[in-house]
Scaffold this active site. Structure first.
Site, PDB file in Angstrom:
ATOM      1  N   LEU A  53      35.128  34.328  39.122  1.00 17.44           N
ATOM      2  CA  LEU A  53      33.844  35.041  39.188  1.00 17.44           C
ATOM      3  C   LEU A  53      33.999  36.323  39.999  1.00 17.44           C
ATOM      4  CD1 LEU A  53      31.641  31.905  40.077  1.00 17.44           C
ATOM      5  CD2 LEU A  53      32.690  32.502  37.887  1.00 17.44           C
ATOM      6  N   ASP A  54      34.547  37.345  39.374  1.00 17.88           N
ATOM      7  CA  ASP A  54      34.905  38.555  40.106  1.00 17.88           C
ATOM      8  C   ASP A  54      33.963  39.706  39.774  1.00 17.88           C
ATOM      9  OD1 ASP A  54      36.445  40.018  41.889  1.00 17.88           O
ATOM     10  OD2 ASP A  54      37.809  40.741  40.342  1.00 17.88           O
ATOM     11  N   GLY A  55      33.661  40.513  40.786  1.00 19.25           N
ATOM     12  CA  GLY A  55      32.886  41.730  40.568  1.00 19.25           C
ATOM     13  C   GLY A  55      31.479  41.698  41.112  1.00 19.25           C
ATOM     14  N   SER A  91      35.514  41.630  35.589  1.00 19.39           N
ATOM     15  CA  SER A  91      35.516  42.841  36.427  1.00 19.39           C
ATOM     16  C   SER A  91      36.696  43.778  36.211  1.00 19.39           C
ATOM     17  CB  SER A  91      35.415  42.509  37.924  1.00 19.39           C
ATOM     18  OG  SER A  91      36.687  42.298  38.498  1.00 19.39           O
TER      19      SER A  91
END
Length: 268
Positions: A42-44, A218
């Site tokens: 879960l990036d960004g 991301s």
């Protein structure tokens, strides 16, 4: 008054049409091969918040909301197991304010998941918190254990919430547990196999099937110490340029189609 009523009615119709279109698209995708285990990094969240002029905390909140949405999409697609990299052990090195905000958010969302009729209850999903749980604040650990206990009999799907987690910690723990089990057995056999270590991985103990797809949002193209053992063989690595809070079905469709194409190609 009338313009407001018309506007709200149009919004409702638009939402209903979008939901119907989403269900139709999911139904079409479900006709092909579906991965049994999908993992998300879960990036960004922070970059998303800055791009919108929001506080970082709001970015993380929107990220958790989106995790629920993507979990529901996966379950509708009949994905058996979903894993999410929610908090790395390394994240404890961030500012105390951000760590506290993240722990507050985790406690709040875990307690939400415990509610009757919520997504875990509605779809029969068993929650497993995967990681170095002793590092969690007591209140967060209590919320996690409550959610796990309330969903322990659900058997349609597994949701691995990885926090606080790193793959190196998981592998180290698995090796230590494997060695300890040999010592407890008091056996002369000192050969330890990769299969034994894999059986002691936290995801294996949770009953997770082999990892089919790992998705990172991301635009960053690295694994960041996430499921290194699990994705070392037949896992498809997928990288999306979309920030996690905005990652949705339309971002996921090409990933599923690519998976289906590769499965069909391998069976020819």
């Amino acid at each position: 008054m009338l313009p407001q009523l018309i506007s709200s009615s149009l919004d409702w119709l638009r939402d209903q049409a979008a939901a119907k279109a989403e269900d139709a698209l999911i139904s079409v995708l479900s006709a092909g091969p579906i991965p049994q285990h999908v993992a998300f990094i879960l990036d960004g969240n922070r970059r998303y918040a800055r791009s919108k002029g929001m506080q970082v905390k709001q970015g993380h909140t929107d990220g958790f909301y989106n995790l629920r949405k993507m979990l529901e999409i996966c379950i509708k697609l009949n994905v058996r197991c979903v894993s999410a990299y929610a908090f790395s052990i390394e994240n404890f090195k961030r500012s105390p304010e951000e760590v506290t905000a993240l722990m507050d958010l985790a406690e709040e969302k875990l307690l939400e998941l415990c509610r009757q009729g919520d997504i875990l209850d509605r779809y029969g999903i068993r929650l497993v918190v995967v990681g170095h749980r002793d590092m969690l604040p007591e209140r967060v650990l209590a919320a996690a254990e409550k959610a796990e206990n309330m969903t322990k009999d659900n058997n349609r799907a597994i949701f691995n919430l990885c926090m606080p987690y790193t793959s190196r910690d998981e592998i180290t723990t698995a090796v230590q547990t494997t060695i300890q089990s040999r010592l407890d057995d008091d056996t002369d056999d000192t050969d330890i196999t990769a299969e034994e270590i894999e059986a002691h991985l936290m995801t294996s103990l949770a009953g997770s099937p082999p990892l089919d797809i790992l998705v990172r949002s991301s635009g960053v193209k690295r694994l960041s110490d996430y499921m290194l053992w699990q994705c070392s063989e037949n896992t498809q690595l997928q990288f999306s340029s979309t920030y996690w809070p905005e990652f949705g079905l339309l971002d996921f469709v090409p990933i599923i189609l690519d998976y289906q194409r590769k499965v069909w190609s391998s069976t020819k």
